[in-house]
Enzyme design. Structure first.
Site, PDB file in Angstrom:
ATOM      1  N   HIS A 258      14.862   7.867   1.897  1.00 27.20           N
ATOM      2  CA  HIS A 258      14.157   7.580   3.159  1.00 27.20           C
ATOM      3  C   HIS A 258      14.821   6.279   3.830  1.00 27.20           C
ATOM      4  O   HIS A 258      14.282   5.719   4.687  1.00 27.20           O
ATOM      5  CB  HIS A 258      12.797   7.681   2.997  1.00 27.20           C
ATOM      6  CG  HIS A 258      12.190   8.945   2.766  1.00 27.20           C
ATOM      7  ND1 HIS A 258      10.826   9.004   2.418  1.00 27.20           N
ATOM      8  CD2 HIS A 258      12.779  10.143   2.602  1.00 27.20           C
ATOM      9  CE1 HIS A 258      10.676  10.280   2.095  1.00 27.20           C
ATOM     10  NE2 HIS A 258      11.865  10.939   2.350  1.00 27.20           N
TER      11      HIS A 258
ATOM     12  N   ASP B 173      11.052  -0.450   0.451  1.00 26.36           N
ATOM     13  CA  ASP B 173      10.879  -1.793   0.282  1.00 26.36           C
ATOM     14  C   ASP B 173      11.973  -2.654  -0.725  1.00 26.36           C
ATOM     15  O   ASP B 173      12.024  -3.785  -0.866  1.00 26.36           O
ATOM     16  CB  ASP B 173       9.422  -1.793  -0.566  1.00 26.36           C
ATOM     17  CG  ASP B 173       9.555  -1.244  -1.847  1.00 26.36           C
ATOM     18  OD1 ASP B 173      10.497  -0.946  -2.405  1.00 26.36           O
ATOM     19  OD2 ASP B 173       8.508  -0.600  -2.086  1.00 26.36           O
TER      20      ASP B 173
ATOM     21  N   PRO C 155       0.683  -1.331   0.132  1.00 30.72           N
ATOM     22  CA  PRO C 155      -0.136  -0.128   0.005  1.00 30.72           C
ATOM     23  C   PRO C 155       0.904   1.417   0.099  1.00 30.72           C
ATOM     24  O   PRO C 155       2.023   1.266   0.402  1.00 30.72           O
ATOM     25  CB  PRO C 155      -0.679   0.121   1.293  1.00 30.72           C
ATOM     26  CG  PRO C 155       0.077  -0.949   1.995  1.00 30.72           C
ATOM     27  CD  PRO C 155       0.622  -1.886   1.347  1.00 30.72           C
ATOM     28  N   ASP C 156       0.223   2.279  -0.782  1.00 26.50           N
ATOM     29  CA  ASP C 156       1.046   3.507  -0.454  1.00 26.50           C
ATOM     30  C   ASP C 156       0.570   4.212   0.608  1.00 26.50           C
ATOM     31  O   ASP C 156      -0.035   3.779   1.601  1.00 26.50           O
ATOM     32  CB  ASP C 156       0.678   4.409  -1.680  1.00 26.50           C
ATOM     33  CG  ASP C 156      -0.901   4.934  -1.658  1.00 26.50           C
ATOM     34  OD1 ASP C 156      -1.751   4.546  -0.716  1.00 26.50           O
ATOM     35  OD2 ASP C 156      -1.214   5.602  -2.659  1.00 26.50           O
ATOM     36  N   PHE C 157       0.921   5.364   1.167  1.00 29.86           N
ATOM     37  CA  PHE C 157       0.843   5.986   2.394  1.00 29.86           C
ATOM     38  C   PHE C 157      -0.543   6.865   2.482  1.00 29.86           C
ATOM     39  O   PHE C 157      -1.146   6.904   3.522  1.00 29.86           O
ATOM     40  CB  PHE C 157       1.918   6.670   2.768  1.00 29.86           C
ATOM     41  CG  PHE C 157       3.259   6.142   3.159  1.00 29.86           C
ATOM     42  CD1 PHE C 157       3.518   5.714   4.637  1.00 29.86           C
ATOM     43  CD2 PHE C 157       4.146   5.786   2.245  1.00 29.86           C
ATOM     44  CE1 PHE C 157       4.466   5.034   4.901  1.00 29.86           C
ATOM     45  CE2 PHE C 157       5.348   4.808   2.558  1.00 29.86           C
ATOM     46  CZ  PHE C 157       5.521   4.542   3.807  1.00 29.86           C
ATOM     47  N   ARG C 158      -0.814   7.602   1.536  1.00 38.38           N
ATOM     48  CA  ARG C 158      -1.770   8.550   1.664  1.00 38.38           C
ATOM     49  C   ARG C 158      -3.003   8.424   0.667  1.00 38.38           C
ATOM     50  O   ARG C 158      -4.068   9.172   0.819  1.00 38.38           O
ATOM     51  CB  ARG C 158      -1.384   9.999   1.204  1.00 38.38           C
ATOM     52  CG  ARG C 158      -0.337  10.318   2.474  1.00 38.38           C
ATOM     53  CD  ARG C 158       0.420  11.748   1.739  1.00 38.38           C
ATOM     54  NE  ARG C 158       1.244  12.174   2.683  1.00 38.38           N
ATOM     55  CZ  ARG C 158       2.261  11.760   3.238  1.00 38.38           C
ATOM     56  NH1 ARG C 158       2.941  10.785   2.518  1.00 38.38           N
ATOM     57  NH2 ARG C 158       3.181  12.370   4.069  1.00 38.38           N
TER      58      ARG C 158
ATOM     59  N   ASN D 233      10.998   5.035  -1.186  1.00 38.22           N
ATOM     60  CA  ASN D 233      10.643   3.822  -0.970  1.00 38.22           C
ATOM     61  C   ASN D 233      11.639   3.123   0.017  1.00 38.22           C
ATOM     62  O   ASN D 233      12.997   2.948  -0.297  1.00 38.22           O
ATOM     63  CB  ASN D 233      10.206   2.989  -2.120  1.00 38.22           C
ATOM     64  CG  ASN D 233       9.019   3.512  -2.818  1.00 38.22           C
ATOM     65  OD1 ASN D 233       8.318   4.547  -2.265  1.00 38.22           O
ATOM     66  ND2 ASN D 233       8.800   3.151  -4.218  1.00 38.22           N
TER      67      ASN D 233
END
Length: 375
Positions: free
Chosen positions: A193, A176, A100-103, A174
């Site tokens: 990040h 991941d 899933p993305d964040f927003r 990302n």
């Protein structure tokens, strides 16, 4: 007789002079404020190594290509080509992998964290909260951990750019590690990040491998240092932590060379990553592939003077270089490679890489089964 200048002024004349004097004072104050704001912006930009190409290239440019549309960009690429492409990506390039993305409302990560009883959704990525209660983060990490997902067509598109010798650098928000899984070399990556790829003890700074961390997380253990018994944390950047050194050292070199910036799957809301769009020189085209148009900047806001640019300008009459493809990242990538005649190459790359990963995963499962039997 007295001169006109010696004559007593009427109240009306005095008021007019006062108004003119006040107006001049206001204009002077405004000029000083503007000058101060610009000086502050340049000070912070220079000291944080966030100089924009706007500071280095003050020329006024017309449109870089006649047709500032997706089709116009593709035609220009086919006829003129690009040599130094930078890609900037966010969680949107990984959603088709199942991450899933964040927003995104409803499906985004921040909308689905209620089960962890957080004070607020972003607390799961805040340093002080992690230090007090690391368990929610590791529970989430088990759900999202690298190795459970395969790269998407968007990841392999970046790999294809690298194989064609066109990729100058890949900047990603990302964590991941799917860029690494897709085969994008470390020297081409700026993981702004951070990443799960490396881990370190928060007490003695002892380093741990990704395999060690994965074993701890999937055994439902709190990763604890074998040396000092402190918590071991993946090297992802939490709110309140510094970004990796590469984020500050490479943009100054990269963005001066960049002739095409491709931005995919990001809200461009998180600074300083979002400010990278303004690092590109004025002769660099900028393509956004995203579900919505993002990246505009309020000229009077903090971001403008601190990070130094107007952002993306798709719908502005002053737009000279910004192009948007509104849709899912993978759809945009397939449209792009289709226009360039690269569809077969990308399809073959995805097929062979998926076969390789399937074999590697099968071997890992067999090893784990043998380990279980031996114990």
């Amino acid at each position: 007789m007295c001169d006109d200048k010696d004559k007593p002024q009427t109240s009306k004349a005095k008021n007019k002079n006062n108004e003119e004097s006040n107006q001049e004072t206001e204009e002077t104050v405004k000029e000083e404020e503007d000058s101060t704001m610009e000086a502050m912006r340049k000070f912070f930009a220079q000291n944080l190594n966030l100089n924009t190409s706007q500071d280095e290239d003050d020329c006024t440019a017309g449109k870089l290509i006649d047709d500032l549309s997706f089709e116009g960009l593709c035609e220009h690429w086919k006829t003129k080509g690009f040599k130094n492409i930078i890609t900037m990506v966010g969680a949107g390039i990984s959603t088709s992998a199942g991450i899933p993305d964040f927003r995104s409302p409803g499906s985004g990560l921040y909308d689905n964290l209620q089960k962890y009883n957080l004070p607020h959704p972003s607390a799961i990525f805040e340093s002080h909260y992690f230090e007090q209660n690391p368990k929610p983060f590791f529970a989430l990490a088990k759900e999202l951990y690298p190795g459970s997902f395969n790269p998407t067509p968007s990841h392999y598109f970046v790999r294809l750019l690298h194989e064609k010798g066109l990729l100058l650098r890949h900047y990603t928000q990302n964590i991941d590690t799917l860029e690494r899984v897709a085969g994008i070399p470390d020297e081409k990556l700026v993981e702004a990040h951070g990443t799960f790829y490396t881990n370190h003890c928060m007490g003695c700074d002892m380093h741990y491998s990704m395999e060690w961390m994965k074993d701890q997380i999937f055994s439902d253990k709190l990763p604890t240092c074998t040396n000092c018994k402190s918590v071991v944390k993946p090297d992802i950047v939490f709110f309140g932590e510094n970004l990796p050194d590469k984020f500050y050292t490479l943009p100054g070199k990269d963005f001066n060379k960049c002739d095409l910036l491709i931005i995919m799957g990001t809200s461009l809301e998180v600074q300083p990553f979002a400010s990278l769009v303004d690092r590109a020189g004025r002769r660099c085209l900028r393509l956004l592939i995203n579900r919505t148009k993002v990246g505009g900047n309020d000229h009077g806001g903090l971001s403008y003077w601190f990070f130094g640019g107007p952002g993306l300008m798709f719908d502005s009459p002053n737009n000279t270089r910004d192009i948007a493809y509104v849709g899912d990242c993978d759809d945009g990538v397939w449209a792009l490679v289709g226009a360039l005649g690269w569809t077969d190459e990308l399809s073959y790359l995805i097929k062979t890489e998926n076969e390789r990963l399937a074999k590697e995963n099968a071997v890992q499962r067999q090893r784990k089964e043998k380990d279980k039997q031996s114990t």
